[in-house]
Write an enzyme that holds these catalytic residues in place. Structure first.
Site, PDB file in Angstrom:
ATOM      1  CD  GLU A 275      -2.474  -1.328   2.735  1.00 37.20           C
ATOM      2  OE1 GLU A 275      -2.157  -0.524   3.645  1.00 37.20           O
ATOM      3  OE2 GLU A 275      -3.311  -2.220   2.899  1.00 37.20           O
ATOM      4  N   PRO A 276       1.721   1.439  -0.996  1.00 40.91           N
ATOM      5  CG  PRO A 276       2.782   1.498  -3.089  1.00 40.91           C
ATOM      6  CD  PRO A 276       1.873   0.640  -2.241  1.00 40.91           C
ATOM      7  N   GLY A 277       2.129   4.961  -0.629  1.00 33.50           N
ATOM      8  CA  GLY A 277       1.521   6.249  -0.928  1.00 33.50           C
ATOM      9  C   GLY A 277       2.626   7.235  -1.257  1.00 33.50           C
ATOM     10  NE  ARG A 278       5.913   9.588   3.674  1.00 35.57           N
ATOM     11  CZ  ARG A 278       5.386  10.464   4.532  1.00 35.57           C
ATOM     12  NH1 ARG A 278       5.565  11.744   4.370  1.00 35.57           N
ATOM     13  NH2 ARG A 278       4.686  10.039   5.568  1.00 35.57           N
ATOM     14  CE1 TYR A 319       2.029  14.162  10.929  1.00 35.23           C
ATOM     15  CE2 TYR A 319       2.307  15.189   8.781  1.00 35.23           C
ATOM     16  CZ  TYR A 319       1.567  14.425   9.652  1.00 35.23           C
ATOM     17  OH  TYR A 319       0.372  13.914   9.237  1.00 35.23           O
ATOM     18  CB  CYS A 345      -3.888  34.434  12.302  1.00 33.79           C
ATOM     19  SG  CYS A 345      -4.110  35.764  11.140  1.00 33.79           S
ATOM     20  CE1 TYR A 374      -0.688  10.429   3.585  1.00 33.12           C
ATOM     21  CE2 TYR A 374       1.640  10.260   3.056  1.00 33.12           C
ATOM     22  CZ  TYR A 374       0.430   9.659   3.324  1.00 33.12           C
ATOM     23  OH  TYR A 374       0.326   8.282   3.345  1.00 33.12           O
TER      24      TYR A 374
HETATM   25  N1  LLP Z   1      -1.630   1.879   4.387  1.00 32.84           N
HETATM   26  C1  LLP Z   1      -2.194   2.341   5.517  1.00 32.84           C
HETATM   27  C2  LLP Z   1      -3.106   1.474   6.247  1.00 32.84           C
HETATM   28  C3  LLP Z   1      -1.875   3.627   5.981  1.00 32.84           C
HETATM   29  O1  LLP Z   1      -2.435   4.069   7.101  1.00 32.84           O
HETATM   30  C4  LLP Z   1      -0.995   4.446   5.240  1.00 32.84           C
HETATM   31  C5  LLP Z   1      -0.657   5.804   5.687  1.00 32.84           C
HETATM   32  C6  LLP Z   1      -0.447   3.932   4.055  1.00 32.84           C
HETATM   33  C7  LLP Z   1      -0.783   2.641   3.661  1.00 32.84           C
HETATM   34  C8  LLP Z   1       0.493   4.707   3.174  1.00 32.84           C
HETATM   35  O2  LLP Z   1       1.685   4.999   3.815  1.00 32.84           O
HETATM   36  P1  LLP Z   1       2.886   5.669   3.019  1.00 32.84           P
HETATM   37  O3  LLP Z   1       3.376   4.675   2.006  1.00 32.84           O
HETATM   38  O4  LLP Z   1       2.358   6.902   2.373  1.00 32.84           O
HETATM   39  O5  LLP Z   1       3.891   5.968   4.052  1.00 32.84           O
HETATM   40  N2  LLP Z   1       0.194  12.653   6.885  1.00 32.84           N
HETATM   41  C9  LLP Z   1       1.447  12.005   7.218  1.00 32.84           C
HETATM   42  C10 LLP Z   1       1.463  10.551   6.812  1.00 32.84           C
HETATM   43  C11 LLP Z   1       0.322   9.751   7.387  1.00 32.84           C
HETATM   44  C12 LLP Z   1       0.306   8.313   6.913  1.00 32.84           C
HETATM   45  C13 LLP Z   1      -0.980   7.645   7.245  1.00 32.84           C
HETATM   46  N3  LLP Z   1      -1.110   6.316   6.758  1.00 32.84           N
HETATM   47  C14 LLP Z   1       2.591  12.789   6.584  1.00 32.84           C
HETATM   48  O6  LLP Z   1       2.333  13.782   5.918  1.00 32.84           O
HETATM   49  O7  LLP Z   1       3.756  12.453   6.801  1.00 32.84           O
END
Ligand code: LLP
Length: 416
Positions: A275-278, A319, A345, A374
């Site tokens: 489940e990659p996002g970032r 963060y 503000c 994000y």
């Molecule tokens: N799977 C689940 C169940 C998650 O909760 C998350 C992220 C991901 C996958 C994706 O994670 P990644 O590959 O993007 O690291 N807003 C924060 C990051 C919060 C992440 C929440 N969950 C930031 O800006 O650093």
């Protein structure tokens, strides 16, 4: 590797000068590179060649339909955490059979919608949720494919707000209760147990925690199979970090991540879900902003006030995150230490603190890099600031993929 480079001194996204974009769509603006996004998607898939993989992009990191549709084209499924994200994923052309529904609390309507769509799997996070989902599925005369998210208790050594596998975390079921929870799941009429899941946190830059989690999950997976559960899928979540800083320690590469996980999970006879996002979108986007003015504070403190604020990019305030900041035009000679702040503000509205930068003046354009993940996803209208426009560049061409909000958008649905 990304496609935001200088050409004749001017910062461009692929072949489009960012100054040209700012003149057309105004600032603040999120700008994304198609080439970078596609490249990251391919590098990630190639890195995991050693496994039978289903890659599901974490919609929460960058939910814009244009970005989701690009990733769907690249063969990605989606990891969702709400009915709204289900709606987005389907609207972008995502295949339901590649959608995984995560999250610690799902409303009944959200479960129903996901069942109707026939998604790939629900990742449940508690015994009570298993019972709720079974009830909702039985009522709809459906059977929900489920995995249980376990908390493998590994310290991801990341920012406490994005670590999710500590013993104190709200996420997942403690490993010690998992076998009992699977017995419960197997006994419920509306569920079909198909897998096991975890997600240990985000912006994790070393491999150790991933390998530790993979080993624990492997052992648990085999144990549950021996208990008689027909598990076919192991979901390892997301979390691999990206380089936010130009210099200094760099996170593990997707290649090394892929090799390490393939080694830890070889011979498991399971589809491994990621489940990659970032990792896919962070470097594919920047936040483009314009300097409003300079301001001298107390003593030697110098401020550069820009037109983007913490409502547009929350990460620094929430963060203490670092985003590289640089001028779009050819940098002026010299350097000074400044705080780059937004107009909101709040004292927390600092986008770059004590940063050594070439001198900036009113009217200059700047970018905050690595803002694709994000960034817009967490933007708000705080201080009645319309959210930024989003632009997607592809080679020499570009298009607006989300219009800048108007003042009318700010009050939509309100009444006096
Ligand atoms: N799977 C689940 C169940 C998650 O909760 C998350 C992220 C991901 C996958 C994706 O994670 P990644 O590959 O993007 O690291 N807003 C924060 C990051 C919060 C992440 C929440 N969950 C930031 O800006 O650093």
């Amino acid at each position: 590797m990304n496609h935001f480079q200088r050409k004749r001194g001017e910062l461009c996204c692929e072949d489009v000068p960012l100054a040209e974009l700012a003149a057309e769509v105004g600032t603040p603006a999120y700008v994304y590179s198609t080439a970078t996004l596609r490249r990251h998607a391919r590098v990630f898939k190639a890195a995991l060649r050693g496994l039978d993989v289903l890659a599901c992009f974490a919609v929460k990191s960058a939910p814009n339909l244009a970005l989701l549709s690009l990733l769907a084209e690249e063969g990605f499924g989606f990891d969702i955490v709400s009915g709204g994200e289900l709606y987005r994923a389907l609207k972008a052309g995502g295949e339901a059979d590649k959608i995984v529904f995560s999250g610690v609390g799902k409303r009944e309507e959200e479960m129903e919608a996901a069942l109707q769509a026939r998604i790939h799997q629900f990742n449940c996070e508690s015994e009570e949720e298993l019972e709720q989902l079974s009830r909702v599925a039985s009522r709809a005369r459906k059977v929900a494919p489920v995995a249980l998210r376990v908390n493998p208790e590994v310290d991801a050594r990341t920012h406490p707000y994005v670590a999710t596998a500590l013993a104190s975390s709200k996420f997942g079921v403690p490993a010690g209760r998992v076998r009992k929870a699977y017995r419960l799941a197997a006994s419920l009429p509306g569920l079909k147990v198909v897998g096991l899941a975890c997600h240990i946190g985000s912006q994790i830059d070393e491999l150790g925690p991933f390998v530790e989690a993979a080993k624990k999950m492997r052992a648990l997976f085999l144990q549950l199979r021996a208990d008689g559960h027909d598990l076919r899928r192991l979901d390892m979540g997301g979390g691999l970090g990206v380089p936010y800083r130009e210099r200094g320690r760099q996170p593990a590469s997707p290649q090394r991540y892929g090799e390490a996980l393939a080694r830890a999970l070889s011979g498991l006879e399971a589809t491994v879900i990621f489940e990659p996002g970032r990792l896919l979108v962070a470097n594919a986007g920047v936040l483009l902003s314009r300097v409003l003015l300079r301001k001298q504070g107390h003593a030697a403190r110098k401020f550069v006030v820009v037109d983007a604020g913490m409502n547009d990019l929350l990460r620094p305030a929430l963060y203490q995150a670092h985003h590289e900041l640089e001028p779009v035009g050819r940098p002026r000679r010299g350097a000074e230490v400044v705080d780059v702040v937004g107009p909101v503000c709040e004292s927390a509205d600092v986008l770059a603190k004590r940063r050594r930068l070439p001198p900036l003046q009113a009217g200059d354009l700047v970018v905050l890099r690595t803002a694709g993940a994000y960034g817009m996803a967490m933007a708000s209208q705080y201080n009645a600031r319309p959210r930024p426009v989003e632009v997607l560049v592809d080679g020499r061409s570009w298009r607006v993929v989300r219009a800048r909000e108007s003042y009318a958008d700010l009050v939509r649905g309100e009444s006096v």
